[in-house]
Design a protein around this motif. Structure first.
Motif, PDB file in Angstrom:
ATOM      1  N   VAL A 237       0.869  -1.179   0.000  1.00 25.93           N
ATOM      2  CA  VAL A 237       0.000   0.000   0.000  1.00 25.93           C
ATOM      3  C   VAL A 237       0.905   1.229   0.000  1.00 25.93           C
ATOM      4  N   PRO A 238       0.401   2.376  -0.431  1.00 25.44           N
ATOM      5  CA  PRO A 238       1.234   3.584  -0.397  1.00 25.44           C
ATOM      6  C   PRO A 238       1.727   3.845   1.020  1.00 25.44           C
ATOM      7  N   THR A 239       3.047   3.990   1.175  1.00 28.31           N
ATOM      8  CA  THR A 239       3.631   4.082   2.508  1.00 28.31           C
ATOM      9  C   THR A 239       4.671   5.184   2.575  1.00 28.31           C
ATOM     10  N   ALA A 240       4.493   6.079   3.543  1.00 25.19           N
ATOM     11  CA  ALA A 240       5.454   7.156   3.799  1.00 25.19           C
ATOM     12  C   ALA A 240       6.268   6.802   5.039  1.00 25.19           C
ATOM     13  N   VAL A 241       7.482   7.314   5.093  1.00 23.44           N
ATOM     14  CA  VAL A 241       8.393   7.016   6.194  1.00 23.44           C
ATOM     15  C   VAL A 241       8.920   8.324   6.773  1.00 23.44           C
ATOM     16  N   ILE A 242       8.974   8.393   8.101  1.00 22.67           N
ATOM     17  CA  ILE A 242       9.525   9.544   8.812  1.00 22.67           C
ATOM     18  C   ILE A 242      10.596   9.051   9.772  1.00 22.67           C
ATOM     19  N   ALA A 243      11.707   9.794   9.867  1.00 21.72           N
ATOM     20  CA  ALA A 243      12.779   9.425  10.800  1.00 21.72           C
ATOM     21  C   ALA A 243      13.466  10.684  11.308  1.00 21.72           C
ATOM     22  N   GLY A 244      13.996  10.599  12.529  1.00 20.78           N
ATOM     23  CA  GLY A 244      14.790  11.689  13.087  1.00 20.78           C
ATOM     24  C   GLY A 244      16.268  11.453  12.820  1.00 20.78           C
ATOM     25  N   THR A 245      16.973  12.486  12.450  1.00 28.02           N
ATOM     26  CA  THR A 245      18.392  12.323  12.131  1.00 28.02           C
ATOM     27  C   THR A 245      19.226  11.974  13.354  1.00 28.02           C
ATOM     28  N   GLU A 246      18.711  12.259  14.560  1.00 29.70           N
ATOM     29  CA  GLU A 246      19.456  11.973  15.790  1.00 29.70           C
ATOM     30  C   GLU A 246      18.888  10.762  16.534  1.00 29.70           C
ATOM     31  N   ASP A 247      18.165   9.918  15.832  1.00 25.52           N
ATOM     32  CA  ASP A 247      17.579   8.718  16.444  1.00 25.52           C
ATOM     33  C   ASP A 247      18.692   7.718  16.747  1.00 25.52           C
ATOM     34  N   ARG A 248      18.871   7.391  18.023  1.00 28.59           N
ATOM     35  CA  ARG A 248      19.873   6.408  18.412  1.00 28.59           C
ATOM     36  C   ARG A 248      19.315   4.988  18.453  1.00 28.59           C
TER      37      ARG A 248
END
Length: 309
Positions: A237-248
């Motif tokens: 299914v159409p899927t968007a992704v979000i992430a933080g650049t400082e995610d440990r």
């Protein structure tokens, strides 16, 4: 309405609560916010969290969406797991139970998952329930495999020692105890960006420290050996992704791999300076992305019947 608040970070009051029963008999606490008949959004929280984690999204979206949030087994107001225990199949079973209990046959919704909630959607990618009800998906701060090898929580060079220590952190049996200035500092280091506002750090600390120890440990062992790469490739299914650049906890290398492997990837949004708790650290961005997916992939006909865009 569900927007009545006692404090800025207080969880919204649900319009209705119900219990969904999973395949193994596990009972799941489910909250419904917003007006009946509005486009539906389903929110799945991450490890050591609960429905309160989505408070900002619920407050905003429930004005004109029907927002469904549930506590993963062993978290919040959902009791410990039944005979299936803890594992990715249980995550998928539980999601299917929630979808069946809250959505009409064929009704479409946008499904959003943070961390282990995103893994839930990957685990359920081949399930009939997800394919029946998912119009689009949002994955926030998550990964599909190699969580130990890629984690940056332990400040050592990559290798066997860091992996072993990270496994120990995920499976630590020590009680978290009360929220203190020291525990807030530790949680912020491990899960949030350096610039996170103190009130948001405090909110996350109160949520995480409320997680029952047995569930925290059990799910920590599951995450340590996670392998959902096949699930990503089957999330059709159409899927968007979000992430933080400082995610440990789940560094952006995971989000990039997931976005590249998705059959219908809508791309990756990397949030500069944000850590692992993106729905709390950057609530406006996450909420806007959910709204965008609803607008693009779920529409309402003139008769009020939901349709897939």
């Amino acid at each position: 309405m569900s927007r009545l608040l006692r404090r800025e970070d207080a969880p919204p009051v649900p319009v209705r609560e119900l219990t969904a029963v999973s395949a193994d008999g596990s009972r799941l606490h489910v909250e419904l916010h917003g007006p009946e008949g509005a486009p539906a959004v389903v929110l799945a929280h991450g490890w050591t969290c609960n429905t309160h984690f989505w408070a900002a999204q619920i407050r905003d979206l429930a004005v004109d969406h029907r927002v469904i949030a549930y506590d993963q087994r062993g978290h919040g107001r959902s009791p410990e797991g039944g005979v299936a225990g803890y594992g990715t199949n249980a995550l998928a079973d539980d999601l299917e139970a929630v979808l069946a209990a809250t959505l009409a046959p064929g009704e479409k919704a946008v499904l959003a998952g943070h961390s282990m909630g995103g893994m839930t959607l990957m685990a359920a990618s081949r399930r009939a329930g997800l394919r029946e009800h998912a119009a689009a998906v949002l994955l926030c701060s998550t990964g599909s495999s190699r969580l130990l090898a890629e984690s940056l929580v332990v400040p050592l060079k990559a290798g066997a020692v860091r992996t072993r220590l990270t496994r120990a952190v995920l499976g630590a049996r020590a009680p978290l105890g009360p929220v203190t200035p020291l525990s807030r500092k530790i949680l912020k280091y491990g899960t949030m960006g350096a610039g996170s506002a103190p009130e948001r750090v405090d909110l996350c600390a109160r949520i995480v420290h409320a997680c029952p120890r047995r569930a925290r440990v059990a799910w920590g062992h599951v995450l340590a050996d996670l392998d959902l790469d096949t699930g990503v490739r089957e999330l059709r299914v159409p899927t968007a992704v979000i992430a933080g650049t400082e995610d440990r906890l789940t560094p952006p290398v995971h989000a990039r791999a997931v976005a590249a492997a998705l059959p219908q990837s809508l791309g990756l949004t990397e949030l500069t300076g944000m850590g692992h708790m993106t729905p709390v650290e950057a609530p406006e961005v996450v909420t806007a992305k959910i709204r965008e997916l609803v607008t693009e992939y779920v529409t309402m006909s003139a008769t009020g019947k939901e349709e897939v865009a």
